[in-house]
Design an enzyme around this catalytic site. Structure first.
Site, mmCIF file in Angstrom:
data_model
loop_
_atom_site.group_PDB
_atom_site.id
_atom_site.type_symbol
_atom_site.label_atom_id
_atom_site.label_comp_id
_atom_site.label_asym_id
_atom_site.label_seq_id
_atom_site.Cartn_x
_atom_site.Cartn_y
_atom_site.Cartn_z
ATOM 1 N N GLU A 281 57.150 46.111 63.623
ATOM 2 C CA GLU A 281 56.084 46.447 64.573
ATOM 3 C C GLU A 281 54.862 45.553 64.345
ATOM 4 O OE1 GLU A 281 56.049 50.588 65.674
ATOM 5 O OE2 GLU A 281 53.872 50.579 65.687
ATOM 6 N N GLU A 284 55.648 42.364 65.888
ATOM 7 C CA GLU A 284 55.605 42.482 67.349
ATOM 8 C C GLU A 284 54.157 42.431 67.843
ATOM 9 O OE1 GLU A 284 57.346 46.118 68.754
ATOM 10 O OE2 GLU A 284 57.284 45.514 70.864
ATOM 11 N N CYS A 301 56.948 55.571 67.211
ATOM 12 C CA CYS A 301 57.632 56.372 66.180
ATOM 13 C C CYS A 301 57.884 57.802 66.607
ATOM 14 C CB CYS A 301 56.803 56.416 64.900
ATOM 15 S SG CYS A 301 56.487 54.808 64.208
ATOM 16 N N SER A 321 55.834 49.775 71.857
ATOM 17 C CA SER A 321 56.529 48.899 70.926
ATOM 18 C C SER A 321 58.024 49.092 71.120
ATOM 19 C CB SER A 321 56.148 49.261 69.488
ATOM 20 O OG SER A 321 57.099 48.739 68.601
ATOM 21 N N LYS A 360 63.030 64.920 67.529
ATOM 22 C CA LYS A 360 63.955 63.966 66.904
ATOM 23 C C LYS A 360 65.404 64.316 67.223
ATOM 24 C CE LYS A 360 61.108 61.190 64.546
ATOM 25 N NZ LYS A 360 60.997 59.762 64.909
ATOM 26 N N GLU A 363 65.954 62.650 70.416
ATOM 27 C CA GLU A 363 65.937 61.204 70.184
ATOM 28 C C GLU A 363 67.270 60.734 69.601
ATOM 29 O OE1 GLU A 363 63.745 59.733 66.774
ATOM 30 O OE2 GLU A 363 62.862 58.150 67.973
ATOM 31 N N GLU A 368 70.564 54.937 74.017
ATOM 32 C CA GLU A 368 70.021 53.612 73.639
ATOM 33 C C GLU A 368 70.018 53.426 72.125
ATOM 34 O OE1 GLU A 368 68.358 56.002 75.227
ATOM 35 O OE2 GLU A 368 67.265 55.263 76.959
ATOM 36 N N CYS A 505 52.773 64.212 62.264
ATOM 37 C CA CYS A 505 54.029 64.835 61.847
ATOM 38 C C CYS A 505 53.825 65.945 60.817
ATOM 39 C CB CYS A 505 54.965 63.791 61.277
ATOM 40 S SG CYS A 505 55.040 62.306 62.284
#
Lengths: 582, 158
Positions: A281, A284, A301, A321, A360, A363, A368, A505
């Protein structure tokens, strides 16, 4: 100087700032008035009628949570009449409540159950009609069981007011009053981003995560499977609470020990994935700053935040990102790098993530986030689920020795620890980006300006003449503020960190549930974040690019940071999603 | 009659214009919902989303109001609106049995619409002709001094 108001509660003189409620005044004096619908900083509506008090020279029994204090007020919180009325109100709630407490996930951690015990409810004198019940089990993350709902609306306040998502509301009226999505939709058909803040707001068992415990036990018990586990940074900050250990103390060593005793073949650490995320990241960001690309770049994230962006602000998708989140990167490395080095068939590997998060789970199932037809991560457990597994296994967590994580994908720096707190990803990125851009290492690694629990934090960071404007937002309501300011051209940022949950988190939707009563006295966001900042401060290496295991990964497998192989395995794409699926 | 796509397009524009005109007045939600209800005959998900988005409130709030008040309907009304009076006079003369028979014949309950879109039963209190109790109206037609047995023949006319 605030104007102070003096009153008497149960014979005790109390002085509180003007505008306080009777409930706040009582709790400041450590007089515990019971509540159900009240949740500090989330909701105070005087609906449940548990916080009733008597006030001299006033008629009726006002609700303390919405009654402002007044000079000279004389309050009684504990009279025979009040105790009787509160007990009757509890009995009325129980009349239509699904009382299958023994099989309820919130048994022993249920505010209704605790109050019934305190008030000596021994029978169900109002046993009558039960509510129309249904269990919404469609969502991959959040399960709603309306038979246990007590209509307190704390979940709605969390969803609507705190997060400004608006996936659930109240419909109909009287006995038919129902909490949930519109038209009896499943949560999976709504703007819900799976953050789970409704779960941690719920006083009872009406909301819970979709459990993966049985699947994980089955994988561990299957001799043909090689089962790898990885806990997120924020898990170490909170897991001790589930076993009576003090809040705000990281239990990293006991966590690793417990995971090993559960029977996982390898105990890795999502912290490694966090360091890896910073490498990709950070690179990037530098590429976008120097070679062009959508700015501001926004962190990726937090899967709740990603869903929020895809559903509410799709115009910002190019700004996200392309980095996978840390546990997805870790999973991808387990099934490629680790499998190759160890000569293990990646198809036989099962990756289990322990996360402070319910989103999560969604996710992990995103198509993907896979490679060669294999999902990077197979199962996600919340911190609560892990605690249940540790208890099922008869492990005395508090007495465990401190152990470390396994080598190759278990080493980490302090930069990774702080990923779990709002501002942490930003700070970790700045430590590495500073070094990459300036060629110098920071003397002081702490960026105090992005720490703390303010809703939106801003800073301008000088990277050897290049000034980078950054912003940090936690909670989707704050994210919305920042994005709208960018859209309107009011703000010009280069880099934004967004975490879906207020506090980041450490106070995610998969974290241990703290009762409304205890939340009165503790700032959970700060206390749990401090545990992570302490972890960071105690480490010799505090910058992701100094992690020797990360260097080994690039040197022996991935090649260049941001290179072809890294891109294939560690980066992903996003797409616009509908708010309502009918 | 169900609305044609062209009618829906026109009415949607009218709704948006009405919202633009009223959104800044105090308490705009109820009048806007009433306009939509009146214009479309019910509140569709699409219209509730339009209303919520333009007022900056969650759809759940619009839905909450829509399900709180009996004046709003979430489903299109049928071609024929049946009102079986449950006011005091009709009730004591057997209005409940009449309503039960209508519900049984049509396979729906009060405030629902038959699947073919032909009938809607509407919650009804006094219709103002207690001398005819128990009484029922279908659209503009009034049927008085009813017994449950008379219902199938009456429904067959529509």
């Amino acid at each position: 100087m605030e104007n102070m108001i003096n009153l008497t509660i149960d014979g005790v003189a109390v002085s509180v700032p003007e505008g306080s409620t009777v409930l706040e005044a009582a709790r400041a004096a450590h007089i515990n008035i019971p509540t159900l619908c009240y949740l500090k900083d989330v909701q105070q509506i005087g609906a449940c009628r548990l916080c009733l008090v008597e006030i001299e020279k006033q008629r009726g029994l006002p609700a303390a949570c919405v009654m402002p204090v007044a000079e000279g007020m004389v309050v009684r919180t504990n009279t025979p009449a009040l105790r009787e009325q509160r007990r009757v109100n509890l009995e009325l709630l129980l009349a239509s409540h699904n009382r299958e407490c023994t099989s309820c996930v919130r048994s022993e951690n249920c505010e209704l159950q605790a109050l019934c015990r305190e008030y000596g409810v021994k029978e169900y004198p109002f046993d009558g009609a039960k509510k129309e019940t249904y269990v919404d089990e469609v969502s991959p993350c959040v399960i709603r069981d309306n038979s246990k709902c007590i209509n307190c609306r704390r979940c709605i306040a969390a969803c609507n007011d705190v997060q400004q998502i608006g996936a659930i509301g109240v419909s109909k009226r009287g006995f038919k009053t129902k909490i949930g999505p519109i038209f009896d939709f499943s949560l999976a058909q709504t703007p819900c981003v799976n953050c789970g803040q409704c779960i941690v707001a719920c006083p009872v068992g009406a909301l819970r995560e979709r459990e993966s415990i049985d699947d994980v036990w089955a994988a561990i018990g299957n001799p043909d499977k090689y089962v790898v586990v990885q806990p997120a940074p924020a898990v170490r900050a909170s897991i001790g609470e589930e076993f009576g250990l003090p809040m705000g103390v990281a239990q990293t060593g006991k966590l690793a020990a417990a995971l090993r005793r559960l029977g996982f073949d390898k105990v890795f650490d999502t912290n490694f994935g966090a360091d890896l995320t910073i490498m990709e990241e950070g690179n990037e960001l530098i590429e976008r700053l120097t070679k062009g690309g959508a700015l501001p770049m926004i962190t990726s994230c937090s899967p709740g935040w990603i869903s929020y962006c895809e559903k509410f602000f799709p115009e910002f998708i190019p700004n996200l990102s392309s980095c996978k989140s840390p546990h997805e990167m870790e999973g991808a490395m387990v099934k490629s790098y680790f499998a190759e080095k160890m000569g293990i068939d990646p198809k036989s590997i099962v990756v289990v993530s322990v996360m402070p998060c319910t989103a999560k789970k969604y996710e992990a199932a995103r198509p993907e986030l896979s490679n060669n037809g294999m999902q990077d991560v197979d199962y996600v457990l919340t911190v609560r689920e892990l605690a249940r597994m540790i208890k099922q296994a008869g492990i005395d967590f508090a007495k465990l020795p401190d152990e470390g994580f396994d080598a190759m994908l278990g080493e980490s720096t302090g930069a990774a620890d702080i990923f779990g707190a709002t501002g942490g990803v930003m700070e970790a990125a700045l430590r590495t980006v500073y070094a990459k851009v300036t060629g110098k290492e920071l003397d002081k690694v702490e960026f105090d300006v992005v720490r703390g629990t303010e809703g939106v934090k801003e800073a301008s960071i000088d990277l050897n003449g290049t000034v980078v404007n950054v912003a940090v937002a936690h909670g989707t309501a704050n994210a919305k503020k920042v994005l709208e300011a960018v859209k309107n051209g009011e703000k010009n940022y280069h880099f934004i960190e967004v975490m879906c949950c207020p506090g980041g988190c450490v106070t995610g939707g998969g974290q241990p549930i703290v009762s409304s009563k205890d939340l009165q006295y503790v700032d959970l966001k700060k206390v749990r974040a401090q545990a992570l900042y302490n972890e960071d401060a105690g480490k010799a290496l505090r910058k992701s690019h100094e992690n020797p295991a990360i260097k080994a990964l690039y040197d022996t497998y991935l090649g260049e940071v941001g290179g072809h192989k890294a891109h294939k395995l560690l980066h992903t794409t996003y797409s616009q999603k509908d708010k309502y699926y009918c | 009659m169900a609305l044609t796509p062209e009618q829906i397009a026109v009415k949607t524009e009218e709704l948006k214009a009405f919202i633009a005109e009223h959104k800044d007045m105090p308490g705009p939600l109820m009048p806007i919902m009433q306009f939509a209800q009146e214009s479309f005959g019910y509140l569709s998900l699409e219209n509730m989303i339009i209303i919520a988005d333009s007022l900056g409130i969650p759809v759940t709030e619009v839905y909450g109001v829509a399900t709180f008040y009996a004046q709003f309907s979430l489903t299109p009304k049928g071609d024929n609106i049946i009102s079986v009076c449950q006011g005091t006079a009709c009730y004591v003369k057997g209005g409940a049995q009449v309503l039960a028979r209508v519900e049984k014949e049509l396979g729906i309950t009060s405030n629902e619409t038959t699947e073919d879109g032909k009938f809607t039963i509407q919650d009804t209190r006094c219709l103002g002709c207690c001398g005819l109790a128990p009484v029922m109206t279908i659209n503009e037609d009034v049927y008085g001094k009813l017994t449950a047995d008379m219902i199938p023949a009456i429904l067959a006319k529509y």
